[in-house]
Design a protein around this motif. Sequence first.
Motif, short mmCIF file in Angstrom:
data_model
loop_
_atom_site.label_atom_id
_atom_site.label_comp_id
_atom_site.label_asym_id
_atom_site.label_seq_id
_atom_site.Cartn_x
_atom_site.Cartn_y
_atom_site.Cartn_z
N GLU A 1 20.54 41.56 32.18
CA GLU A 1 19.10 41.73 31.97
C GLU A 1 18.43 41.12 33.01
OE1 GLU A 1 17.53 40.48 28.32
OE2 GLU A 1 15.51 41.43 28.52
N VAL A 2 17.63 41.88 33.76
CA VAL A 2 16.62 41.41 34.65
C VAL A 2 15.40 40.47 34.03
CG1 VAL A 2 15.13 41.81 36.73
CG2 VAL A 2 17.41 42.83 36.63
N GLN A 3 15.28 39.28 34.26
CA GLN A 3 14.18 38.46 33.99
C GLN A 3 13.36 37.77 35.14
OE1 GLN A 3 15.77 36.00 30.79
NE2 GLN A 3 15.11 37.60 29.03
N LEU A 4 12.23 37.81 35.15
CA LEU A 4 11.35 37.32 36.09
C LEU A 4 10.27 36.32 35.16
CD1 LEU A 4 10.73 40.64 37.16
CD2 LEU A 4 11.86 38.79 38.73
N VAL A 5 10.09 35.01 35.72
CA VAL A 5 9.16 34.22 35.18
C VAL A 5 8.22 33.61 36.29
CG1 VAL A 5 8.67 32.19 33.73
CG2 VAL A 5 10.64 33.68 33.12
N GLU A 6 7.04 34.06 36.38
CA GLU A 6 6.39 33.62 37.25
C GLU A 6 5.41 32.20 36.85
OE1 GLU A 6 6.40 38.05 37.54
OE2 GLU A 6 5.86 36.43 36.02
N SER A 7 5.05 31.29 37.83
CA SER A 7 4.26 30.11 37.30
C SER A 7 3.47 29.51 38.17
CB SER A 7 5.46 28.88 36.75
OG SER A 7 6.23 28.66 37.89
N GLY A 8 2.79 28.60 38.31
CA GLY A 8 2.09 27.69 39.29
C GLY A 8 0.77 28.33 39.52
N GLY A 9 0.23 29.27 38.78
CA GLY A 9 -1.40 29.62 38.66
C GLY A 9 -2.01 28.75 38.17
N GLY A 10 -3.32 28.68 38.30
CA GLY A 10 -4.46 27.83 37.63
C GLY A 10 -5.71 28.12 38.41
N LEU A 11 -6.88 26.92 38.19
CA LEU A 11 -8.20 27.30 38.59
C LEU A 11 -8.19 26.13 39.92
CD1 LEU A 11 -11.01 28.02 38.46
CD2 LEU A 11 -11.25 25.87 37.06
N VAL A 12 -8.74 26.91 40.90
CA VAL A 12 -8.81 26.01 42.21
C VAL A 12 -10.05 26.51 42.77
CG1 VAL A 12 -7.46 28.07 43.43
CG2 VAL A 12 -7.60 25.53 44.22
N GLN A 13 -10.57 25.66 43.47
CA GLN A 13 -11.81 25.75 44.28
C GLN A 13 -11.62 26.53 45.57
OE1 GLN A 13 -13.94 22.06 44.94
NE2 GLN A 13 -14.60 22.08 42.93
N PRO A 14 -12.62 27.33 45.84
CA PRO A 14 -12.41 28.16 47.37
C PRO A 14 -12.16 27.04 48.45
CG PRO A 14 -14.42 28.61 45.99
CD PRO A 14 -13.73 27.81 45.23
N GLY A 15 -11.03 27.58 49.31
CA GLY A 15 -10.47 26.77 50.23
C GLY A 15 -9.49 25.98 49.91
N GLY A 16 -8.89 25.98 48.60
CA GLY A 16 -7.95 25.37 48.08
C GLY A 16 -6.55 26.16 48.10
N SER A 17 -5.41 25.46 47.66
CA SER A 17 -4.29 25.84 47.63
C SER A 17 -3.66 25.84 46.52
CB SER A 17 -3.29 25.05 48.76
OG SER A 17 -3.83 24.99 49.98
N LEU A 18 -2.56 26.79 46.50
CA LEU A 18 -1.68 26.91 45.09
C LEU A 18 -0.38 27.41 45.78
CD1 LEU A 18 -3.70 28.52 42.26
CD2 LEU A 18 -2.91 26.19 42.34
N ARG A 19 0.68 27.02 44.82
CA ARG A 19 2.02 27.52 45.24
C ARG A 19 2.72 28.05 43.95
NH1 ARG A 19 7.80 24.38 46.23
NH2 ARG A 19 8.97 25.75 47.67
N LEU A 20 2.85 29.41 43.88
CA LEU A 20 3.44 30.23 42.87
C LEU A 20 4.89 30.18 43.08
CD1 LEU A 20 1.08 33.26 42.81
CD2 LEU A 20 0.86 30.80 41.86
N SER A 21 5.61 30.27 41.99
CA SER A 21 7.15 30.20 42.01
C SER A 21 7.52 31.49 40.93
CB SER A 21 7.78 28.97 41.24
OG SER A 21 7.44 28.11 41.94
N CYS A 22 8.45 32.00 41.15
CA CYS A 22 9.21 33.12 40.42
C CYS A 22 10.60 32.89 40.27
CB CYS A 22 8.87 34.42 41.14
SG CYS A 22 9.71 36.04 40.07
N VAL A 23 10.98 32.45 39.19
CA VAL A 23 12.43 32.18 38.80
C VAL A 23 13.03 33.55 38.09
CG1 VAL A 23 14.04 30.94 37.45
CG2 VAL A 23 12.13 29.78 38.19
N THR A 24 14.00 34.11 38.78
CA THR A 24 14.64 35.15 38.43
C THR A 24 16.01 35.01 37.65
OG1 THR A 24 15.94 35.72 40.53
CG2 THR A 24 13.61 36.34 40.47
N SER A 25 16.75 35.96 37.04
CA SER A 25 17.84 36.00 36.45
C SER A 25 18.32 37.29 36.15
CB SER A 25 18.02 35.00 35.09
OG SER A 25 17.00 35.56 34.21
N GLY A 26 19.56 37.70 36.10
CA GLY A 26 20.25 38.91 35.95
C GLY A 26 20.46 39.84 37.17
N PHE A 27 20.21 39.23 38.19
CA PHE A 27 20.41 39.88 39.67
C PHE A 27 20.49 39.03 40.56
CE2 PHE A 27 16.59 40.25 41.94
CZ PHE A 27 15.60 39.86 40.95
#
Length: 114
Positions: A1-27
């Motif tokens: 079974e294909v599964q995807l879990v995204e994380s890393g989002g949030g509230l940030v001010q303009p000009g800021g940075s975020l790093r999103l992750s996506c952990v996958t399984s099943g392929f």
Amino acid sequence: EVQLVESGGGLVQPGGSLRLSCVTSGFTAGSYTIGWVRQTPDKGLQWVSVIDGDVDQTAYSQSVKGRFTMSRDSAKNTLYLQMNSLKPEDTAVYYCVPFGFGSWGPGTQVTVSS
């Protein structure tokens, strides 16, 4: 079974940075073309970036080009989206989507606001 879990989002001010992750399984994430897409109530789904399944070549939508960087750690079956110089219009729920499976994860909310 294909599964995807995204994380890393949030509230940030303009000009800021975020790093999103996506952990996958099943392929084997390193062998497939995978994209990041985002969704907002007013604009619907928008393609953000994609990484090729063969040579890890990346492509970006014009709205994020030069600010976002997509990468993949095949050993960890994990995709990343480094987002810099964030703007309020980047506010959305972000999903990673492997081509050909029709599978979606829960997404991660990114809010850019002062």
